[in-house]
Design an enzyme around this catalytic site. Structure first.
Site, short mmCIF file in Angstrom:
data_model
loop_
_atom_site.label_atom_id
_atom_site.label_comp_id
_atom_site.label_asym_id
_atom_site.label_seq_id
_atom_site.Cartn_x
_atom_site.Cartn_y
_atom_site.Cartn_z
N LYS A 93 19.96 34.48 4.99
CA LYS A 93 20.65 35.70 4.60
C LYS A 93 21.15 36.39 5.89
CE LYS A 93 19.90 34.60 0.45
NZ LYS A 93 19.22 35.06 -0.73
C1 LIG Z 1 18.56 35.22 -1.93
C2 LIG Z 1 19.12 35.94 -3.10
C3 LIG Z 1 18.42 36.90 -3.83
C4 LIG Z 1 16.95 37.15 -3.71
O1 LIG Z 1 16.46 37.18 -2.48
P1 LIG Z 1 15.01 36.61 -2.09
O2 LIG Z 1 14.75 37.32 -0.84
O3 LIG Z 1 15.17 35.13 -1.92
O4 LIG Z 1 14.07 36.96 -3.19
C5 LIG Z 1 19.09 37.59 -4.81
N1 LIG Z 1 20.36 37.34 -5.11
C6 LIG Z 1 21.07 36.42 -4.46
C7 LIG Z 1 22.50 36.22 -4.84
C8 LIG Z 1 20.48 35.66 -3.45
O5 LIG Z 1 21.18 34.70 -2.83
#
Ligand SMILES: *Cc1c(COP(=O)(O)O)cnc(C)c1O
Length: 436
Positions: free
Chosen positions: A207
């Site tokens: 991310k």
């Molecule tokens: C990664 C992600 C999440 C959730 O994040 P986590 O930290 O993995 O729980 C939510 N929405 C999208 C579109 C994502 O790619």
């Protein structure tokens, strides 16, 4: 040098590769800075807690970066979303509208609160939640709208905020991919009712601000912020002083008992990642511009569109290009991808990600809490019986499912690489007939 000339032998057919520069990405994450900050916390024994120390510092730093009133860190992006659904008052028998090209982790928090996900189609140009289809799916039970800024592309916020205002429905944004993205000069997270970010993975592939695992919620709404505090920040330092709503003030510091606080070590690594975010976003935006400008000139390739007020950022999951086989003699997308890869150009697909409505729990229904209870079975808390989803329900999303290509979002590509990269596409397009 002749560019994209017909009659050149494609690498897939044994010709020379268009791309001779390997391992093009040169940007490296600052591992030494990460080690230093993590070691400091280990030495201080500051490995737990919220509302103090590094977790509080990070919340303040991110709050200032976004420009919003309130910012809370949690243990995952998906729990950020789950707590946001609680914050806006989603509960049993409600409906939450979310895009068919989306992510389970985006809306599953609402499902576990007893709400029913209601899918909507996407816009064929931006591949994002289609506001017109959102409006068609609103009922008296709709309690939240859940746009996802996929790959850091910003949804049509004017249209969505307008719908939210007209119907009195909160917008719970999934900004898991969109740290630093903007709408009309305002950061995502400082615009709608509440926005959720993920800190999952490792920089630069994870991310956009990554710390292993973690999440962030931002809002300008005091009530939403306080509901998040009581929902999942057990024993936060100073929590009772923070609560102003009389209904919450008399709770004790264990509030409602859930402990979804972020790990300080994860936030420490995220703090380092935040330092380079704007640089990475800027470079990726410039490099996207160069690649897209070249691809726009070619038949068969349509770089994804952006709303005029949107400034994309983050770029998690890469750059999207819509493929039109009919402009290349019907050459299947899979074959096109194979040929471009053979030229040495990294590209993946075809594919658009998950078609959420075709998950088994939505094509069959699911007895979520046993004994026939829950939002995906029979009548439940005012919800009519669950109507199963099937292929064909979302023509735009399904029609694009096997026609979207994914390209890397480069930060610091090696000198000359981007020219070779787009040349690989030109070469395959110019010689597609040899692949038919
Ligand atoms: C990664 C992600 C999440 C959730 O994040 P986590 O930290 O993995 O729980 C939510 N929405 C999208 C579109 C994502 O790619």
């Amino acid at each position: 040098m002749a560019r994209g000339k017909r009659g050149e032998k494609l690498a897939l057919r044994g010709g020379p590769r268009a791309v001779t520069i390997d391992s093009a990405e040169q940007w490296k994450r600052p591992i030494e800075e990460e080690k230093k900050i993590v070691c400091e916390l280990i030495e201080q024994g500051a490995l737990s807690g919220s509302g103090v120390g590094l977790p509080k510092e990070f919340e303040e730093e991110f709050r200032q970066f976004i420009g919003c009133e309130y910012c809370l860190t949690v243990d995952h992006g998906s729990t950020a979303l789950a707590s946001a659904f609680y914050a806006v008052g989603v509960g049993p028998g409600d409906e939450v509208i979310t895009p068919a090209v989306g992510y389970l982790g985006s809306y599953c928090g609402a499902l576990h609160l007893g709400a029913r996900p209601v899918f909507c189609d996407i816009d064929p140009k931006t591949l994002l939640m289609d506001p017109e289809d959102v409006e068609r799916r609103i009922t008296k039970r709709t309690r939240a709208i859940n746009p996802i800024h996929m790959n850091g592309r910003v949804c049509n916020m004017d249209a969505l905020l307008d719908i939210g205002r007209r119907y009195g429905i909160p917008i719970v944004e999934d900004a898991a991919h969109a740290h630093g993205a903007e709408w009309e000069g305002k950061k995502i997270g400082n615009l709608g009712d509440i926005a959720c970010f993920s800190l999952q993975g490792v920089t630069p592939g994870g991310k956009p601000v990554a710390g292993g695992e973690g999440g962030i919620v931002t809002t300008n709404n005091r009530e939403f912020y306080e509901r998040q505090l009581i929902y999942c920040h057990l024993h936060r330092e100073g929590i009772l002083e923070e609560l102003t709503n009389p209904a919450y003030r008399d709770l004790d510091s264990e509030v409602l008992g859930l402990k979804w606080r972020a790990h300080p070590l994860a936030l420490a690594i995220a703090k380092v990642a935040l330092r380079s975010l704007e640089y990475r976003n800027q470079r990726r935006l410039e490099n996207q511009g160069k690649i897209f400008a070249a691809l726009r000139e070619l038949p068969g390739l349509e770089p994804v569109h952006f709303y005029p007020k949107a400034k994309p950022a983050g770029f998690y999951g890469g750059l999207k290009v819509i493929y039109h086989p009919e402009e290349l003699g019907g050459l299947p997308a899979g074959k096109f991808v194979e040929a471009v890869r053979a030229e040495g150009a990294p590209i993946s697909g075809p594919g658009i990600g998950h078609l959420e409505h075709l998950r088994t729990i939505f094509t069959r229904g699911f007895d979520l809490w046993g004994r026939g209870r829950g939002p995906l079975g029979g009548e439940f808390c005012g919800l009519p019986p669950f109507k199963r989803y099937k292929k064909g329900d979302f023509p735009v999303a399904e029609g694009l499912a096997n026609r979207v290509l994914t390209l890397p979002a480069y930060i610091e590509p090696k000198e000359g690489f981007l020219e070779q990269y787009v040349e690989a596409f030109r070469k395959v397009v110019a010689n597609y007939k040899s692949l038919l």
